[in-house]
Design a protein around this motif. Structure first.
Motif, PDB file in Angstrom:
ATOM      1  N   THR A  36      19.758  60.508  64.690  1.00 14.47           N
ATOM      2  CA  THR A  36      18.745  61.296  64.317  1.00 14.47           C
ATOM      3  C   THR A  36      18.287  60.852  62.809  1.00 14.47           C
ATOM      4  O   THR A  36      19.069  60.795  62.008  1.00 14.47           O
ATOM      5  N   ILE A  37      17.170  61.118  62.569  1.00  8.57           N
ATOM      6  CA  ILE A  37      16.607  60.810  61.193  1.00  8.57           C
ATOM      7  C   ILE A  37      15.600  61.929  60.805  1.00  8.57           C
ATOM      8  O   ILE A  37      14.479  62.161  61.278  1.00  8.57           O
ATOM      9  N   CYS A  38      16.157  62.793  59.676  1.00  6.06           N
ATOM     10  CA  CYS A  38      15.466  63.874  59.091  1.00  6.06           C
ATOM     11  C   CYS A  38      14.527  63.287  58.183  1.00  6.06           C
ATOM     12  O   CYS A  38      14.566  62.518  57.141  1.00  6.06           O
ATOM     13  N   ALA A  39      12.993  63.647  58.478  1.00  7.20           N
ATOM     14  CA  ALA A  39      11.921  63.117  57.554  1.00  7.20           C
ATOM     15  C   ALA A  39      11.721  64.138  56.504  1.00  7.20           C
ATOM     16  O   ALA A  39      10.704  63.993  55.759  1.00  7.20           O
ATOM     17  N   ASP A  40      12.562  65.178  56.362  1.00  5.89           N
ATOM     18  CA  ASP A  40      12.388  66.028  55.176  1.00  5.89           C
ATOM     19  C   ASP A  40      12.543  65.228  53.764  1.00  5.89           C
ATOM     20  O   ASP A  40      13.024  64.305  53.780  1.00  5.89           O
ATOM     21  N   GLY A  41      11.854  65.876  52.733  1.00  4.54           N
ATOM     22  CA  GLY A  41      11.973  65.274  51.303  1.00  4.54           C
ATOM     23  C   GLY A  41      13.386  65.467  50.844  1.00  4.54           C
ATOM     24  O   GLY A  41      14.124  66.366  51.319  1.00  4.54           O
ATOM     25  N   ALA A  42      13.496  64.686  49.822  1.00  4.75           N
ATOM     26  CA  ALA A  42      14.923  65.027  49.000  1.00  4.75           C
ATOM     27  C   ALA A  42      15.110  66.452  48.606  1.00  4.75           C
ATOM     28  O   ALA A  42      16.349  66.936  48.482  1.00  4.75           O
ATOM     29  N   VAL A  91      23.137  62.189  61.570  1.00  2.83           N
ATOM     30  CA  VAL A  91      21.975  62.634  60.815  1.00  2.83           C
ATOM     31  C   VAL A  91      21.637  62.034  59.689  1.00  2.83           C
ATOM     32  O   VAL A  91      22.551  61.921  58.618  1.00  2.83           O
ATOM     33  N   LEU A  92      20.773  61.114  59.603  1.00  3.70           N
ATOM     34  CA  LEU A  92      20.526  60.205  58.336  1.00  3.70           C
ATOM     35  C   LEU A  92      19.183  61.017  57.826  1.00  3.70           C
ATOM     36  O   LEU A  92      18.307  61.600  58.423  1.00  3.70           O
ATOM     37  N   LEU A  93      19.361  60.923  56.349  1.00  6.36           N
ATOM     38  CA  LEU A  93      18.204  61.346  55.633  1.00  6.36           C
ATOM     39  C   LEU A  93      17.197  60.226  55.021  1.00  6.36           C
ATOM     40  O   LEU A  93      17.643  59.416  54.539  1.00  6.36           O
ATOM     41  N   ASP A  94      16.010  60.496  55.412  1.00 16.30           N
ATOM     42  CA  ASP A  94      15.089  59.432  54.944  1.00 16.30           C
ATOM     43  C   ASP A  94      14.044  60.189  53.829  1.00 16.30           C
ATOM     44  O   ASP A  94      13.162  60.439  54.158  1.00 16.30           O
ATOM     45  N   GLN A  95      14.688  60.488  52.859  1.00 13.57           N
ATOM     46  CA  GLN A  95      13.988  61.162  51.734  1.00 13.57           C
ATOM     47  C   GLN A  95      13.046  60.451  51.148  1.00 13.57           C
ATOM     48  O   GLN A  95      11.871  60.990  50.524  1.00 13.57           O
TER      49      GLN A  95
END
Length: 188
Positions: A108-114, A133-137
């Motif tokens: 899963t890739i969270c599209a939320d900002g930093a 869960v990966l962070l796509d900041q």
């Protein structure tokens, strides 16, 4: 009428519009299964060099798409503010637990900002999600695979990295179609 009254009316209208946009703006609203997009035989292989990416997970590890080569893989894009995403995540957790021993992986890739990283971690702990869960900041990966930013959005890939289907939005019951697709792929 006094200015406080009109300020209140304007503020209330803005809050109402934002609430409607967050509920309806991130999900498909059409008929049954209109959020399933079957891929044809010319679909690209996402795990190839031009489709590969790496992001940092919530536990600080660098994860590459190519790390999942040979596995049936669902990549799901979501955000903490997206109501349909919050309804879909528990269903994806169940599917992942049920099929991971048969070669299925969920990324899963969270599209939320930093600025919302702590919110993401809190949500994961609260609901005891244990899938990656990966962070796509920066939004770079989300923009590449889901430029319309319709959330939730997922891609299901076979063991060779070929996109088999894409799903946009979520409604209760969509997990049955997703499960059927996963079963077909892990049974090959």
């Amino acid at each position: 009428m006094n200015s406080n009254f009109w300020t209140f009316i304007k503020f209330s209208s803005l809050v109402g519009l934002l609430a409607l946009a967050s509920i309806f703006g991130c999900a498909s609203t059409g008929g049954k299964n209109d959020n399933l997009i079957k891929e044809d035989s010319s679909s690209p292989k996402v795990s190839s060099a031009e489709g590969d990416f790496s992001l940092i997970s919530t536990d600080g590890k660098r994860v590459r798409l190519s790390d999942f080569s040979g596995k049936v893989l669902m990549v799901s894009f979501w955000a903490t503010w997206c109501e349909p995403c919050q309804m879909e995540l528990p269903q994806l957790q169940k599917l992942w637990k049920k099929y991971r021993d048969r070669g299925f992986e969920l990324l899963t890739i969270c599209a939320d900002g930093a600025d919302t990283q702590s919110d993401v971690k809190r949500l994961i702990r609260r609901y005891r999600y244990d899938f990656p869960v990966l962070l796509d900041q920066s939004g770079e990966v989300t923009d590449r695979f889901n430029p319309s930013m319709e959330l939730p959005f997922s891609m299901l890939m076979d063991g060779k990295g070929k996109i088999v289907s894409r799903h946009q939005g979520y409604r209760s019951g969509d997990e049955k179609q997703i499960e059927q697709e996963i079963q077909e792929l892990v049974n090959k």
